[in-house]
Design an enzyme around this catalytic site. Structure first.
Site, PDB file in Angstrom:
ATOM      1  N   SER A  73       0.836  -1.194   0.000  1.00 30.02           N
ATOM      2  CA  SER A  73       0.000   0.000   0.000  1.00 30.02           C
ATOM      3  C   SER A  73       0.882   1.260   0.000  1.00 30.02           C
ATOM      4  O   SER A  73       1.717   1.430  -0.892  1.00 30.02           O
ATOM      5  CB  SER A  73      -0.949  -0.050   1.201  1.00 30.02           C
ATOM      6  OG  SER A  73      -1.970   0.906   1.102  1.00 30.02           O
ATOM      7  N   ASP A  78      -8.749  -4.587  -6.342  1.00 25.93           N
ATOM      8  CA  ASP A  78      -8.313  -3.674  -5.282  1.00 25.93           C
ATOM      9  C   ASP A  78      -9.196  -2.419  -5.315  1.00 25.93           C
ATOM     10  O   ASP A  78      -9.199  -1.684  -6.294  1.00 25.93           O
ATOM     11  CB  ASP A  78      -6.839  -3.307  -5.514  1.00 25.93           C
ATOM     12  CG  ASP A  78      -6.211  -2.553  -4.350  1.00 25.93           C
ATOM     13  OD1 ASP A  78      -6.953  -1.889  -3.604  1.00 25.93           O
ATOM     14  OD2 ASP A  78      -4.974  -2.631  -4.201  1.00 25.93           O
ATOM     15  N   HIS A 114      -7.116  -5.676  -1.869  1.00 24.34           N
ATOM     16  CA  HIS A 114      -5.950  -4.869  -1.500  1.00 24.34           C
ATOM     17  C   HIS A 114      -5.035  -5.562  -0.499  1.00 24.34           C
ATOM     18  O   HIS A 114      -3.806  -5.499  -0.623  1.00 24.34           O
ATOM     19  CB  HIS A 114      -6.454  -3.546  -0.920  1.00 24.34           C
ATOM     20  CG  HIS A 114      -5.374  -2.578  -0.566  1.00 24.34           C
ATOM     21  ND1 HIS A 114      -4.615  -1.938  -1.525  1.00 24.34           N
ATOM     22  CD2 HIS A 114      -4.925  -2.122   0.639  1.00 24.34           C
ATOM     23  CE1 HIS A 114      -3.734  -1.125  -0.927  1.00 24.34           C
ATOM     24  NE2 HIS A 114      -3.908  -1.223   0.383  1.00 24.34           N
TER      25      HIS A 114
END
Length: 437
Positions: free
Chosen positions: A242, A334, A369
């Site tokens: 991330s 995601d 994600h």
């Protein structure tokens, strides 16, 4: 209990192992064709209970082998050796939007595996199982050393593999939630790679100064690793998830101090003001907050904040100047970051620059994600507190449980191979597994 059920036997092997190690569950001594429910229960460190269960029918020898036999229903179906872990979910009545994460890696995760008569779906705590065992799942293998690091103003933990060393190493960065998260680093050390879990968004120095760290904070972490007697200073990598991807790509391309052997970027992007600090990158994201989408369930969808991918080179890392191999791990569903679009642009930039031979892209349909180590339960959405705003929201991460779980297992295996090839250069001594001890 029926007389012929008093001798039902349940075994789980190995009963003590690493979290990414498979186990075999056997139910024996039932009547032929007998219906059973195999149930897993975990009490997490934050006080919540998680469960998974599956329905099986014993064969003509009175046996169920979870590795080979199909689940006929429950929290997963079909032949799924590790389904009782990756399909774990909070027990009915729990706080909504939980996420399971191990905080103290010096203790195991304990799972109570039980077998019940019939195909059950609820009320497991109200009835006696036919048999039960407790299994331990560890992030730290025997001999792995955990060393808090506070020098140079760092808030970090170094995990060293067992054995004499020295070892290749990596800097492990998590995302926008901050905190010192150790479980991935400790698991990497269990596989022979020294790993520095680095808190760069909520470290002690921020609490003291009130200011976010500058980019040299990461260079200080690199130097601490480089100079450590148990680390091979010329064999250091970086791993980011991330927001950690933003800093990994920035340092890999622009730092004159960090000479990385390779980099792994999970669920992230190269889009950022290239001359920016951590704070300036956050400010850039916040400036685009009007693009936040709120789902029908009132979940925050942030993937559009960085879209469309800019054409202005001042707002994306010049990956054409990467000099080390990089692996991108992408979830095609995601909902938090535009990982798919970013990977496509990175590939095109590197092809134009002539360094695309350094790029490996793993892209997974139906995957969200939070691409975690194998058998971590899938969370399509969970409560999230952003470092910069301290606002508590429910973030939509994306993904579908089975596809996401498959992706986690595949990506972890390929990431370990990638790291070993680039850090060990073919001299990898082999992983430490409990079942081999």
């Amino acid at each position: 209990m029926q007389k012929n059920l008093c001798c039902v036997k349940l075994s789980v092997q190995p009963s003590r192992g690493l979290v990414d190690e498979k186990f075999t569950i056997l139910v024996q001594n039932t009547p032929p064709g007998f219906q059973v429910t195999v149930h897993a229960l975990h009490h997490s460190e934050d006080g919540h209970d998680w469960e998974a269960f599956a329905h099986y029918t014993a064969n003509n020898t009175g046996t169920v082998n979870v590795s080979e036999d199909p689940s006929l229903g429950g929290t997963y179906s079909g032949v799924e050796q590790m389904g009782l872990l990756w399909s774990l979910r909070p027990v009915p009545g729990s706080t909504p939007w939980l996420r399971m994460r191990k905080m103290n890696v010096q203790t195991p995760m304990e799972f109570s595996i039980s077998v019940y008569q019939g195909h059950q779906t609820e009320g497991f705590t109200d009835q006696a199982p036919l048999a039960g065992v407790v299994v331990e799942r560890w992030y730290m293998a025997p001999g792995v050393r955990r060393i808090p690091i506070t020098e140079e103003g760092l808030t970090a933990t170094l995990f060293l593999p067992s054995g004499p060393g020295p070892f290749p190493a990596l800097i492990d960065l998590w995302g926008g939630g901050g905190q010192l998260v150790e479980y991935r680093s400790s698991l990497l050390a269990s596989h022979g790679i020294a790993a520095l879990a680095l808190d760069y968004l909520t470290p002690k120095i921020i609490m003291e100064t009130g200011k976010m760290v500058e980019n040299d904070y990461f260079e200080k972490a690199y130097k601490v690793l480089e100079q450590h007697p148990q680390v091979l200073g010329s064999r250091i990598a970086m791993l980011g998830l991330s927001f950690g991807t933003s800093m990994t790509l920035k340092m890999a391309v622009y730092s004159e101090v960090m000479k990385l052997r390779c980099a792994v970027c999970v669920s992230g992007s190269h889009v950022q003001p290239v001359d920016g600090s951590v704070k300036q990158i956050f400010d850039y994201f916040r400036k685009n907050s009007g693009k936040t989408h709120i789902s029908e369930e009132n979940h925050m969808v942030w993937r559009d904040l960085l879209l469309p991918i800019p054409t202005d080179p001042a707002f994306k890392v010049d990956v054409g100047h990467l000099k080390c191999p990089v692996m991108l791990v992408v979830g095609e569903d995601d909902q938090n970051w535009p990982a798919c679009e970013s990977a496509k642009d990175i590939k095109e930039m590197m092809e134009r620059a002539g360094n695309s031979h350094l790029l490996t892209v793993l892209s997974y349909p139906g995957t969200g994600h939070l691409i975690e180590p194998p058998y971590t339960p899938h969370f399509r959405a969970s409560t999230y507190i952003a470092v910069d705003t301290r606002q508590k929201v429910v973030a939509l991460w994306g993904g579908e449980m089975v596809a996401h779980s498959r992706a986690q297992e595949d990506a972890w295996r390929k990431m370990l191979v990638f790291l070993r090839e680039n850090l060990y250069g073919g001299t990898y001594p082999g992983p430490t597994l409990f079942s081999h001890l």
